[in-house]
Every structure is written in structure tokens, then in C-alpha cells.
Design an enzyme around this catalytic site. Structure first.
Site, PDB file in Angstrom:
ATOM      1  CE  LYS A  96      39.030  37.899  34.492  1.00  0.00           C
ATOM      2  NZ  LYS A  96      40.481  38.119  34.330  1.00  0.00           N
ATOM      3  N   GLY A  97      38.726  36.809  41.406  1.00  0.00           N
ATOM      4  CA  GLY A  97      38.694  37.359  42.751  1.00  0.00           C
ATOM      5  C   GLY A  97      39.847  36.868  43.603  1.00  0.00           C
ATOM      6  CD  GLU A 102      36.289  34.978  36.852  1.00  0.00           C
ATOM      7  OE1 GLU A 102      36.943  34.706  35.844  1.00  0.00           O
ATOM      8  OE2 GLU A 102      36.677  34.711  38.012  1.00  0.00           O
ATOM      9  CG  ASN A 139      40.452  43.409  28.278  1.00  0.00           C
ATOM     10  OD1 ASN A 139      39.407  43.793  27.744  1.00  0.00           O
ATOM     11  ND2 ASN A 139      40.688  42.128  28.460  1.00  0.00           N
ATOM     12  CG  ASP A 155      50.679  31.025  31.846  1.00  0.00           C
ATOM     13  OD1 ASP A 155      49.814  31.574  31.142  1.00  0.00           O
ATOM     14  OD2 ASP A 155      50.410  30.149  32.689  1.00  0.00           O
ATOM     15  CG  ASP A 159      43.075  38.046  37.648  1.00  0.00           C
ATOM     16  OD1 ASP A 159      42.218  38.889  37.333  1.00  0.00           O
ATOM     17  OD2 ASP A 159      42.967  36.831  37.406  1.00  0.00           O
ATOM     18  CB  SER A 207      52.356  33.551  38.335  1.00  0.00           C
ATOM     19  OG  SER A 207      51.229  34.409  38.179  1.00  0.00           O
TER      20      SER A 207
END
Length: 309
Positions: free
Chosen positions: A41-42, A142, A186, A248, A254, A293
Site C-alpha cells: 500500500k505504501g 501494513e 473503506n 482489476d 491506493d 496501473s
């Protein structure tokens, strides 16, 4: 004027497989595609912020192994400095195992943090100058939490605005949350933090009040395809997501957080930054992978122009 920002957090190698359906317990499924790419995530958020035009520094920790080259290559490609990459002599570079359903684009993820969970007080001290010179600090959950708490405390003491992406969800102390500029859970994470199931704006308002009582200054809850809920300066609303065909969804949150960070560093309001983040998320889900992405600034601006924003 663009301000400096720092992302302190995880960097792992994503091992992604696409399958006809997500396997049930004990089931073996034949996949169709395998890809190895940078993740965590970072790092995902730092790459998203950097490609979106932010002045971003990433603080991360890797193992001394061949996998470490994968996140380092992603940083170089995104134009991120590597001055604050730390290493652990025995722990491996973190790994994320991802299965993606080809029909729904939903995913299941297993994370082995490795070196990400070994940040020390010395690492925090080594990065202190950059953190204190930043306008915003973006954190996730994380890495080892004692390091997160030390970094957040340092940032708050020096007037740096802390943005906390509360993923993956875990219990958090009121002391850690107090003084946080913005939280971005979320719906699932918001319920875990507040005990309130977020189903609509009214329930999101109640969840936000619980977080405000803990000392959080602003609340943003990502709602997937519905957009984001924002509560700031006594006003709340749901900002709709852009309608696109998802390939996806890995890394969509992120992408949003990285875009949000860059927009805030450019002086945009929280609402404007949320809209900018929505554009990044919409672009990212149309491609496979997480960090790979993330869209460029030119792509984001073209997307916003095409959608009248």
C-alpha cells in the site's frame, strides 16, 4: 505552490494470478495469467502520487534479496527518490499473493510483510528530517504499528498533517488517532473502527462522529463504485465515483489515496482532492496490477477534461 509530502509504509512484490473464480477452501483453480510487479500500500500510494505530479518521498524497508529490485525499479520509473529506502539483513522483502476473479474483477490478497514489519526507532530517526519538512504524511497499517505511532507522533509535534489510510484494518488507540488530519477507511474498516455499519450517508455521519470524538479532524470513507463519503468543516456528502468498466480493482484505494495526497499538496480543498483521487481510481481499475496501473498526470487531466471536471 506544490508542497513536499512523504509516504511512510510498505513495499512488497505482488504475485498476481487471474482465475475463472476465486478458489474455495481446499480448491485448486487453474489460472490464466500470472504477473509479478511492485506493490504494498505504501509504495502503491507513493507511485500514484508521484506519477500524478506530487513532490513525494517514500520511506520503506526491503530485504537484501533479489525481490528488492522490483520495488526499487518501480520507484525509479515513477521518478521517486530512493534516499530513504532501508534494509533488513535477514528478513525478506515483503510479498503479496493476489488472486483476481476474471468475471467480477474482485480479489483476494494474502500479505507476508517481511522487512516491512521491522522498522526501528533508528529508521524513524534517519527519516525524521524529511518527515518534518513535509506538509503531509501518508500512513497505512501494513508495517509494524510501533513505527507508525512514532512517525505520527513526530509529524504531529512538527505541524505535519497526518493522513491515515486505515488498511489493512486493525485496532487503533485513541492516542494514535487523536490529531490525525484525515482518515480514509473503506466501509469495512470504518465499521471496525466505529462499530457502525456504513450503508448510507446517515450511517456514515454516525461513524464520522465516533471518529471525531477520538480526535480525528476530517473523515473520508471510500465506498467503492459509489464514490467517497466526505465529512469536513461540519458538512458531509457522498461524492460519486466515475463510471468505468473495471478490469482489476487491485490498488484502486491506493490510487485514490495517492491522488488525494498530490492534490492536497497542490493546495486543493479536501473535496477537490477527493474528486482528483476518484479520477485516479477510475483510471487504475481499467488496467491490471497495482503500482503498474497508476496513471500519469497527463492521463488524469485528459480524463477529467473528458468528464467535464
Amino acid at each position: 505552490m506544490k508542497q513536499k509530502v512523504t509516504v511512510f509504509g510498505s513495499a512488497v512484490v505482488d504475485l498476481m494470478a487471474r482465475t475463472p473464480h476465486l478458489p474455495a477452501p481446499g480448491e485448486t483453480v487453474r489460472g490464466s495469467v500470472f504477473r509479478q510487479s511492485s506493490g504494498g500500500k505504501g509504495l502503491n500510494q507513493a507511485v500514484a502520487a508521484g506519477k500524478a505530479g506530487g513532490d513525494v518521498t517514500m520511506v520503506m524497508k526491503l530485504g537484501r534479496d533479489s525481490l528488492a529490485e522490483v520495488p526499487l525499479a518501480a520507484m525509479r520509473e515513477a521518478g521517486l527518490p530512493t534516499d530513504y529506502v532501508f534494509y533488513h539483513d535477514t528478513a525478506s522483502t515483503g510479498v503479496s499473493l493476489i488472486s483476481v476473479d476474471e468475471g467480477t474483477s474482485q480479489n483476494e490478497i494474502v500479505i507476508i510483510p517481511g522487512a516491512c514489519a521491522t522498522f526501528t526507532a533508528q529508521d524513524v530517526a534517519a527519516a525524521a528530517a524529511r518527515i518534518c519538512d513535509s506538509a503531509y504524511l501518508l500512513l497505512q497499517l501494513e508495517i509494524n504499528q510501533d513505527a507508525n505511532e512514532a512517525v505520527a507522533r513526530l509529524a504531529k509535534e512538527h505541524g505535519v498533517r497526518v493522513i491515515l489510510n486505515t488498511a489493512p484494518c486493525q485496532p487503533l488507540s485513541d492516542e494514535f488517532l487523536s490529531g490525525v488530519y484525515l482518515v480514509t477507511p473503506n466501509e469495512v474498516e470504518a465499521e471496525a473502527l466505529t462499530g457502525i455499519a456504513v450503508k448510507d450517508q446517515q450511517s456514515a455521519d454516525r461513524a464520522a462522529q465516533v471518529l471525531f470524538a477520538k480526535g480525528v479532524q476530517n473523515v473520508l470513507i471510500t465506498l467503492g463504485s459509489r464514490g467517497v463519503y466526505l465529512n469536513t468543516e461540519g458538512r458531509s456528502e457522498i461524492i460519486p465515483a466515475y463510471r468505468v468498466k473495471a478490469v482489476d480493482t487491485t490498488g484502486a484505494g491506493d490510487a485514490f489515496n495517492g491522488g488525494l495526497l498530490t492534490a492536497l499538496s497542490e493546495g486543493k480543498s479536501l473535496r477537490e482532492a477527493a474528486c482528483f483521487g476518484n479520477a485516479l481510481a477510475a483510471l487504475s481499475v481499467q488496467r491490471m496490477g497495482a503500482a503498474p496501473s497508476m496513471p500519469t498526470r497527463a492521463e488524469i487531466e485528459a480524463f477529467l477534461a473528458a468528464h467535464g471536471a
